[in-house]
Design a protein around this motif. Structure first.
Motif, short mmCIF file in Angstrom:
data_model
loop_
_atom_site.label_atom_id
_atom_site.label_comp_id
_atom_site.label_asym_id
_atom_site.label_seq_id
_atom_site.Cartn_x
_atom_site.Cartn_y
_atom_site.Cartn_z
N UNK A 1 0.85 -1.18 0.00
CA UNK A 1 0.00 0.00 0.00
C UNK A 1 0.88 1.22 0.00
N UNK A 2 0.33 2.33 -0.43
CA UNK A 2 1.11 3.55 -0.46
C UNK A 2 0.81 4.37 -1.68
N UNK A 3 1.79 5.15 -2.14
CA UNK A 3 1.56 6.09 -3.23
C UNK A 3 1.16 5.42 -4.54
N UNK A 4 1.51 4.14 -4.72
CA UNK A 4 1.22 3.48 -5.99
C UNK A 4 -0.19 2.88 -6.05
N UNK A 5 -0.97 3.01 -4.98
CA UNK A 5 -2.30 2.42 -4.96
C UNK A 5 -3.15 2.90 -6.12
N UNK A 6 -3.11 4.19 -6.43
CA UNK A 6 -3.95 4.71 -7.50
C UNK A 6 -3.53 4.15 -8.85
N UNK A 7 -2.22 3.94 -9.06
CA UNK A 7 -1.78 3.38 -10.34
C UNK A 7 -2.17 1.92 -10.46
N UNK A 8 -2.12 1.16 -9.36
CA UNK A 8 -2.54 -0.23 -9.44
C UNK A 8 -4.06 -0.32 -9.60
N UNK A 9 -4.81 0.62 -9.03
CA UNK A 9 -6.26 0.65 -9.22
C UNK A 9 -6.60 0.97 -10.68
N UNK A 10 -5.85 1.89 -11.29
CA UNK A 10 -6.07 2.21 -12.70
C UNK A 10 -5.72 1.01 -13.58
N UNK A 11 -4.64 0.32 -13.26
CA UNK A 11 -4.26 -0.87 -14.00
C UNK A 11 -5.31 -1.95 -13.84
N UNK A 12 -5.85 -2.10 -12.64
CA UNK A 12 -6.91 -3.06 -12.39
C UNK A 12 -8.11 -2.78 -13.29
N UNK A 13 -8.53 -1.54 -13.36
CA UNK A 13 -9.66 -1.17 -14.21
C UNK A 13 -9.36 -1.48 -15.68
N UNK A 14 -8.14 -1.18 -16.12
CA UNK A 14 -7.73 -1.46 -17.51
C UNK A 14 -7.82 -2.96 -17.79
#
Length: 122
Positions: free
Chosen positions: A2-15
């Motif tokens: 968890x941390x600053x990269x959460x939003x990028x992994x969430x965007x990747x998840x959606x993709x």
């Protein structure tokens, strides 16, 4: 993880979920791995109806990630087409033939007693 990269992994998840939906992957389950393991933030388990579809879903996901996100992924198991693992770094995607998925029951191993996360709707 968890941390600053959460939003990028969430965007990747959606993709990834969108890609799987476009290619008619079935029984898509996402498992939140954050805080459970360092192998990734999420795991996605889904099925294809045949070996050909399992391979196609996996290859198209890998190609889309490279073309649209500039992100390389690793494919394992493509030769047999029974179970293909797509390692994107933050997210691990397992694409199974239904019989193979039922045999291994990988989502039960990672979810424990948890219910699968509902897929977000657009």
């Amino acid at each position: 993880m968890t941390g600053p990269d959460d939003s990028s992994s969430d965007a990747l998840l959606a993709f990834i979920l969108n890609s799987l939906e476009e290619d008619k992957a079935e029984d898509v389950v996402q498992i939140d791995l954050r805080g459970k393991t360092a192998i990734g933030d999420y795991m996605i388990v889904c099925s294809g109806r045949s070996t050909r579809q399992v391979v196609a879903i996996s290859e198209k996901l890998s190609d889309r990630m490279k073309q649209e996100l500039g992100r390389a992924s690793k494919l394992e198991g493509k030769g047999s087409g029974d179970w293909v693992l797509v390692d994107t770094g933050d997210i691990i995607v397992h694409v199974f033939r239904p019989e193979v998925r039922d045999f291994y029951q990988i989502e039960k191993m990672w979810m424990g007693g948890e219910e699968p996360m509902p897929r977000p709707t657009a």
